[in-house]
Enzyme design. Structure first.
Site, PDB file in Angstrom:
ATOM      1  CB  THR A  37     -16.164  14.563 -13.245  1.00 42.38           C
ATOM      2  OG1 THR A  37     -15.244  14.658 -12.152  1.00 42.38           O
ATOM      3  CG2 THR A  37     -16.363  15.945 -13.837  1.00 42.38           C
ATOM      4  N   GLY A  39     -15.250   8.749 -13.024  1.00 45.63           N
ATOM      5  CA  GLY A  39     -13.826   8.389 -13.082  1.00 45.63           C
ATOM      6  C   GLY A  39     -13.179   8.140 -11.727  1.00 45.63           C
ATOM      7  N   GLY A  40     -13.870   8.533 -10.641  1.00 47.22           N
ATOM      8  CA  GLY A  40     -13.385   8.204  -9.301  1.00 47.22           C
ATOM      9  C   GLY A  40     -12.065   8.868  -8.955  1.00 47.22           C
ATOM     10  CE  LYS A  51       1.289   7.871 -12.078  1.00 48.60           C
ATOM     11  NZ  LYS A  51       0.590   7.482 -10.846  1.00 48.60           N
ATOM     12  CB  ALA A 182       9.272   6.379   2.000  1.00 48.60           C
ATOM     13  CB  ILE A 272       0.688   7.398   6.348  1.00 56.34           C
ATOM     14  CG1 ILE A 272      -0.711   7.893   6.772  1.00 56.34           C
ATOM     15  CG2 ILE A 272       1.760   8.407   6.715  1.00 56.34           C
ATOM     16  CD1 ILE A 272      -0.943   7.801   8.265  1.00 56.34           C
ATOM     17  CG  ASP A 313      -8.846   1.609  -3.996  1.00 57.59           C
ATOM     18  OD1 ASP A 313      -8.357   0.745  -4.741  1.00 57.59           O
ATOM     19  OD2 ASP A 313      -8.414   2.780  -3.946  1.00 57.59           O
ATOM     20  CG  HIS A 445      19.677  -4.794 -31.265  1.00 56.61           C
ATOM     21  ND1 HIS A 445      20.207  -4.635 -30.005  1.00 56.61           N
ATOM     22  CD2 HIS A 445      20.538  -4.189 -32.125  1.00 56.61           C
ATOM     23  CE1 HIS A 445      21.355  -3.980 -30.094  1.00 56.61           C
ATOM     24  NE2 HIS A 445      21.574  -3.704 -31.369  1.00 56.61           N
TER      25      HIS A 445
HETATM   26  P1  FAD Z   1     -12.417   5.092  -6.543  1.00 52.00           P
HETATM   27  O1  FAD Z   1     -11.634   5.414  -7.755  1.00 52.00           O
HETATM   28  O2  FAD Z   1     -12.015   5.719  -5.259  1.00 52.00           O
HETATM   29  O3  FAD Z   1     -13.914   5.486  -6.882  1.00 52.00           O
HETATM   30  C1  FAD Z   1     -14.942   5.419  -5.962  1.00 52.00           C
HETATM   31  C2  FAD Z   1     -15.969   6.460  -6.315  1.00 52.00           C
HETATM   32  O4  FAD Z   1     -17.122   6.200  -5.539  1.00 52.00           O
HETATM   33  C3  FAD Z   1     -15.550   7.886  -5.994  1.00 52.00           C
HETATM   34  O5  FAD Z   1     -15.637   8.683  -7.146  1.00 52.00           O
HETATM   35  C4  FAD Z   1     -16.553   8.347  -4.924  1.00 52.00           C
HETATM   36  O6  FAD Z   1     -16.939   9.697  -5.089  1.00 52.00           O
HETATM   37  C5  FAD Z   1     -17.727   7.430  -5.197  1.00 52.00           C
HETATM   38  N1  FAD Z   1     -18.565   7.164  -4.040  1.00 52.00           N
HETATM   39  C6  FAD Z   1     -18.206   6.785  -2.790  1.00 52.00           C
HETATM   40  N2  FAD Z   1     -19.288   6.565  -2.017  1.00 52.00           N
HETATM   41  C7  FAD Z   1     -20.356   6.818  -2.806  1.00 52.00           C
HETATM   42  C8  FAD Z   1     -21.754   6.767  -2.592  1.00 52.00           C
HETATM   43  N3  FAD Z   1     -22.274   6.398  -1.416  1.00 52.00           N
HETATM   44  N4  FAD Z   1     -22.561   7.120  -3.608  1.00 52.00           N
HETATM   45  C9  FAD Z   1     -22.067   7.511  -4.805  1.00 52.00           C
HETATM   46  N5  FAD Z   1     -20.753   7.556  -5.075  1.00 52.00           N
HETATM   47  C10 FAD Z   1     -19.916   7.205  -4.085  1.00 52.00           C
HETATM   48  N6  FAD Z   1      -3.630   3.175  -9.071  1.00 52.00           N
HETATM   49  C11 FAD Z   1      -3.004   2.636 -10.122  1.00 52.00           C
HETATM   50  O7  FAD Z   1      -3.296   1.498 -10.488  1.00 52.00           O
HETATM   51  N7  FAD Z   1      -2.046   3.325 -10.810  1.00 52.00           N
HETATM   52  C12 FAD Z   1      -1.676   4.572 -10.466  1.00 52.00           C
HETATM   53  O8  FAD Z   1      -0.813   5.171 -11.103  1.00 52.00           O
HETATM   54  C13 FAD Z   1      -2.318   5.168  -9.344  1.00 52.00           C
HETATM   55  N8  FAD Z   1      -1.991   6.416  -8.961  1.00 52.00           N
HETATM   56  C14 FAD Z   1      -2.648   6.977  -7.896  1.00 52.00           C
HETATM   57  C15 FAD Z   1      -2.267   8.257  -7.503  1.00 52.00           C
HETATM   58  C16 FAD Z   1      -2.886   8.859  -6.417  1.00 52.00           C
HETATM   59  C17 FAD Z   1      -2.475  10.256  -6.012  1.00 52.00           C
HETATM   60  C18 FAD Z   1      -3.921   8.169  -5.734  1.00 52.00           C
HETATM   61  C19 FAD Z   1      -4.634   8.812  -4.580  1.00 52.00           C
HETATM   62  C20 FAD Z   1      -4.297   6.892  -6.120  1.00 52.00           C
HETATM   63  C21 FAD Z   1      -3.656   6.283  -7.202  1.00 52.00           C
HETATM   64  N9  FAD Z   1      -3.969   4.994  -7.618  1.00 52.00           N
HETATM   65  C22 FAD Z   1      -3.318   4.425  -8.667  1.00 52.00           C
HETATM   66  C23 FAD Z   1      -5.003   4.202  -6.938  1.00 52.00           C
HETATM   67  C24 FAD Z   1      -6.319   4.241  -7.739  1.00 52.00           C
HETATM   68  O9  FAD Z   1      -6.729   5.582  -7.886  1.00 52.00           O
HETATM   69  C25 FAD Z   1      -7.386   3.434  -7.013  1.00 52.00           C
HETATM   70  O10 FAD Z   1      -6.907   2.125  -6.771  1.00 52.00           O
HETATM   71  C26 FAD Z   1      -8.640   3.332  -7.851  1.00 52.00           C
HETATM   72  O11 FAD Z   1      -9.151   4.616  -8.136  1.00 52.00           O
HETATM   73  C27 FAD Z   1      -9.695   2.496  -7.121  1.00 52.00           C
HETATM   74  O12 FAD Z   1     -10.862   2.445  -7.875  1.00 52.00           O
HETATM   75  P2  FAD Z   1     -12.285   2.254  -7.176  1.00 52.00           P
HETATM   76  O13 FAD Z   1     -13.282   2.274  -8.288  1.00 52.00           O
HETATM   77  O14 FAD Z   1     -12.262   1.114  -6.264  1.00 52.00           O
HETATM   78  O15 FAD Z   1     -12.491   3.541  -6.257  1.00 52.00           O
HETATM   79  P1  NAI Z   2       1.531   3.318   0.708  1.00 51.06           P
HETATM   80  O1  NAI Z   2       0.894   2.237   1.457  1.00 51.06           O
HETATM   81  O2  NAI Z   2       2.074   3.067  -0.644  1.00 51.06           O
HETATM   82  O3  NAI Z   2       2.742   3.907   1.544  1.00 51.06           O
HETATM   83  C1  NAI Z   2       2.566   4.459   2.815  1.00 51.06           C
HETATM   84  C2  NAI Z   2       3.913   4.565   3.480  1.00 51.06           C
HETATM   85  O4  NAI Z   2       3.755   5.318   4.654  1.00 51.06           O
HETATM   86  C3  NAI Z   2       4.504   3.217   3.879  1.00 51.06           C
HETATM   87  O5  NAI Z   2       5.842   3.162   3.494  1.00 51.06           O
HETATM   88  C4  NAI Z   2       4.320   3.192   5.394  1.00 51.06           C
HETATM   89  O6  NAI Z   2       5.298   2.432   6.043  1.00 51.06           O
HETATM   90  C5  NAI Z   2       4.451   4.673   5.710  1.00 51.06           C
HETATM   91  N1  NAI Z   2       3.831   5.082   6.958  1.00 51.06           N
HETATM   92  C6  NAI Z   2       2.682   4.622   7.524  1.00 51.06           C
HETATM   93  N2  NAI Z   2       2.426   5.295   8.662  1.00 51.06           N
HETATM   94  C7  NAI Z   2       3.420   6.207   8.826  1.00 51.06           C
HETATM   95  C8  NAI Z   2       3.701   7.205   9.789  1.00 51.06           C
HETATM   96  N3  NAI Z   2       2.896   7.416  10.831  1.00 51.06           N
HETATM   97  N4  NAI Z   2       4.812   7.959   9.629  1.00 51.06           N
HETATM   98  C9  NAI Z   2       5.636   7.760   8.574  1.00 51.06           C
HETATM   99  N5  NAI Z   2       5.420   6.823   7.625  1.00 51.06           N
HETATM  100  C10 NAI Z   2       4.319   6.076   7.741  1.00 51.06           C
HETATM  101  O7  NAI Z   2       0.454   4.517   0.690  1.00 51.06           O
HETATM  102  P2  NAI Z   2       0.329   5.837  -0.177  1.00 51.06           P
HETATM  103  O8  NAI Z   2       1.629   6.242  -0.752  1.00 51.06           O
HETATM  104  O9  NAI Z   2      -0.427   6.793   0.668  1.00 51.06           O
HETATM  105  O10 NAI Z   2      -0.595   5.367  -1.369  1.00 51.06           O
HETATM  106  C11 NAI Z   2      -1.859   4.782  -1.114  1.00 51.06           C
HETATM  107  C12 NAI Z   2      -2.185   3.783  -2.145  1.00 51.06           C
HETATM  108  O11 NAI Z   2      -2.540   4.420  -3.368  1.00 51.06           O
HETATM  109  C13 NAI Z   2      -1.030   2.878  -2.536  1.00 51.06           C
HETATM  110  O12 NAI Z   2      -0.858   1.823  -1.635  1.00 51.06           O
HETATM  111  C14 NAI Z   2      -1.453   2.385  -3.869  1.00 51.06           C
HETATM  112  O13 NAI Z   2      -2.335   1.315  -3.680  1.00 51.06           O
HETATM  113  C15 NAI Z   2      -2.192   3.583  -4.444  1.00 51.06           C
HETATM  114  N6  NAI Z   2      -1.326   4.311  -5.379  1.00 51.06           N
HETATM  115  C16 NAI Z   2      -0.809   3.659  -6.444  1.00 51.06           C
HETATM  116  C17 NAI Z   2       0.034   4.295  -7.319  1.00 51.06           C
HETATM  117  C18 NAI Z   2       0.614   3.531  -8.455  1.00 51.06           C
HETATM  118  O14 NAI Z   2       0.149   2.441  -8.729  1.00 51.06           O
HETATM  119  N7  NAI Z   2       1.624   4.053  -9.139  1.00 51.06           N
HETATM  120  C19 NAI Z   2       0.375   5.699  -7.163  1.00 51.06           C
HETATM  121  C20 NAI Z   2      -0.193   6.285  -5.974  1.00 51.06           C
HETATM  122  C21 NAI Z   2      -1.030   5.607  -5.152  1.00 51.06           C
END
Ligand code: FAD
Ligand code: NAI
Length: 466
Positions: A37, A39-40, A51, A182, A272, A313, A445
């Site tokens: 699908t 949407g990545g 969410k 964390a 992490i 990313d 308000h």
């Molecule tokens: P991605 O969304 O990772 O998309 C890349 C796509 O490229 C993937 O679908 C992959 O399958 C495809 N791809 C890779 N290589 C190839 C290839 N060679 N050929 C074809 N397709 C390929 N960010 C927020 O701003 N707010 C949030 O609340 C938030 N919550 C998150 C919660 C979680 C659990 C996680 C893991 C991430 C969250 N993020 C959040 C981060 C956010 O998902 C990413 O920053 C965002 O998806 C990045 O977009 P992107 O297009 O760079 O990459």
């Molecule tokens: P993160 O970078 O937010 O946090 C990772 C944490 O793990 C840090 O506090 C770091 O110090 C700790 N850490 C690193 N190595 C460790 C180890 N060996 N043992 C214990 N702790 C360790 O990364 P996270 O939570 O995995 O999320 C990845 C990314 O996804 C985020 O940085 C963010 O860009 C994106 N994301 C964004 C969201 C949002 O915008 N609400 C929600 C979820 C993800």
């Protein structure tokens, strides 16, 4: 061989927004996505499903805990985890279909399969059945996103030792969930499972949670989450984890070294950080490589190879969906000769816990390190009438402004629904507003947004509300 103006590799927020913008601007565009699908990460296994579970688990906790009863609503809720997961999956399916619709509307071709760069302007796509399609493009945009960073000694199997994707799809509520890291994922998904009944322990290597956020805001959030029952083990590292059919045994020790200790959990979430994903992309065929962090460098979205661009990313900057989206717009606009630009100083970030933490601009720590003189205004939600009426008084709004010019430099909000309010300051800061500009702007308000205005008023010591 199909010929395109632009071929985009990856269908996440970077890739799909780039494809749609390219279509709008009249380019012949293709988006290559290997997942089933569009949407990545964001739509499939990131922002949106997390969410969905945060929303549902928040309501569940309000109904099961004291919150509903105190409002005079007496109910006896029962968790139907399968239905909670189903409504999440249904919402995700609707969103990914929505991207497909936008592709059709903007005449973007979705080429299903994994893309490989063969050389300048040359891409081969291999689908799940092994069939190959060759594409030719004037420009290639790499938007291949990121994947979870692995932790040596703690092997993710998505049965007992999970990454975020596994933690978004558990079939039962853990008795004890250990979260390693964390950061944003650890706190959001840790909150989900705690609300649904799990004991949650968060192990963090550093001596604070969420290293990048304003320290005062981070401490306030940590206190609130600890009060809700999340146990924090800061300054601690996990050296090994071994899983069996029904649980995980972890060895932990102080980050600085010391006496090891054993911990038991039925599930472990490794969160992490994430690392750029460029596997099998054929970067070497256009003379590109990644740096020590796995990132592909860019100068205003251009790579070092002519006609190859990079967004999201997989390149530098915060790994956030809205950052990827902004880069997508700017990149495509540059491809057609427009002046696309991203203001990296003003990318907001939000942690969607309860209370939420939302920020934009500089933290106090950054301003101090830069030696920049600033004034701080702060207003607690305990003094905001709407927050009081709603029994949501945790947290504060903080505004940091330049000591001489009063220009707003940073805003840090901890509190109810602050994710929906930070945008006000993003707009203000784009227009280089002063704290006084916000202080003199009428806000409705009773709303929680009044706390944002009062914090700006407090910069000059003129907050009025109680
Ligand atoms: P991605 O969304 O990772 O998309 C890349 C796509 O490229 C993937 O679908 C992959 O399958 C495809 N791809 C890779 N290589 C190839 C290839 N060679 N050929 C074809 N397709 C390929 N960010 C927020 O701003 N707010 C949030 O609340 C938030 N919550 C998150 C919660 C979680 C659990 C996680 C893991 C991430 C969250 N993020 C959040 C981060 C956010 O998902 C990413 O920053 C965002 O998806 C990045 O977009 P992107 O297009 O760079 O990459
Ligand atoms: P993160 O970078 O937010 O946090 C990772 C944490 O793990 C840090 O506090 C770091 O110090 C700790 N850490 C690193 N190595 C460790 C180890 N060996 N043992 C214990 N702790 C360790 O990364 P996270 O939570 O995995 O999320 C990845 C990314 O996804 C985020 O940085 C963010 O860009 C994106 N994301 C964004 C969201 C949002 O915008 N609400 C929600 C979820 C993800």
């Amino acid at each position: 061989m199909s010929r395109y103006d632009v071929v985009i590799l990856g269908g996440g927020p970077g890739g799909y927004n780039a494809a749609i913008r390219a279509g709008q601007l009249g380019l012949k565009a293709a988006c290559v996505e290997g997942r089933a699908t569009l949407g990545g990460t964001c739509l499939n296994v990131g922002c949106m499903p997390s969410k969905a579970l945060l929303h549902a688990s928040e309501l569940y906790e309000a109904a099961t805990g004291k919150a509903f009863a105190e409002l005079g609503i007496e109910v006896q809720p029962r968790l139907n985890l399968a239905q909670m997961m189903k409504q999440k999956d249904d919402s995700v399916a609707g969103l990914t279909k929505g991207v497909e619709f936008l592709f059709r509307k903007n005449k973007v071709d979705w080429i299903k399969g994994w893309g490989h760069i063969d050389g300048p302007g040359q891409v081969t796509v291999t689908d799940s059945a092994g069939a190959q399609t060759r594409l030719e493009a004037k420009d290639i945009v790499i938007a291949t996103g990121s994947e979870p960073t692995p932790l040596p000694g703690v092997e993710i199997d998505n049965r007992r030792i999970l990454d975020s994707t596994g933690a978004l799809a558990l079939g039962e509520v853990p008795r004890h969930l250990v979260v390693i890291g964390a950061g944003v994922i650890g706190l959001e998904l840790g909150s989900v499972w705690r609300r649904l009944g799990a004991e949650v322990t968060v192990i963090e290597y550093l001596d604070r949670i969420c290293p990048g956020v304003d320290a005062e805001a981070g401490k306030t959030l940590q206190r609130a989450l600890a009060k809700q029952g999340i146990a924090f083990r800061l300054g601690t590292k996990v050296t090994r984890a071994s899983s069996s059919a029904d649980g995980v045994q972890l060895s932990v020790e102080p980050a600085a070294g010391g006496t090891p200790e054993e911990l038991e959990a039925d599930y472990v979430l490794v969160a992490i950080g994430r690392r750029p994903y460029t596997q099998g992309l054929g970067l070497e065929n256009v003379g590109l490589g990644t740096d020590a962090r796995g990132q592909l460098a860019n100068q205003r979205h251009r790579t070092a190879a002519a006609g190859v661009w990079v967004i999201g990313d997989v390149t530098s900057g915060p790994m956030l969906a809205h950052k990827a989206e902004d880069e997508a717009m700017a990149c495509i606009e540059q491809i057609v000769g427009k002046a696309g630009e991203v203001n990296y100083a003003l990318i907001p970030s939000v942690i969607y816990t309860r209370p939420e933490l939302a920020s934009v601009g500089k933290t106090e720590e950054q301003l101090k390190a830069e030696g920049r003189a600033y004034k701080a205004g702060k207003f607690p939600f305990t003094a905001n009438s709407r927050a009081k009426i709603n029994h949501e008084t945790e947290g504060f709004a903080k505004v940091l402004a330049d000591a001489q010019t009063d220009e707003i430099l940073g805003v840090h909000l901890v509190g109810p629904s602050v994710s929906e309010m930070i945008g006000e300051y993003c707009v203000a800061m784009e227009f280089a507003a002063s704290a006084e500009d916000i202080a003199l702007t009428c806000h409705p308000h009773p709303t929680r947004s009044e706390a944002l205005r009062q914090a700006a008023m407090d910069v000059e010591g003129m907050a009025t509300q109680m």
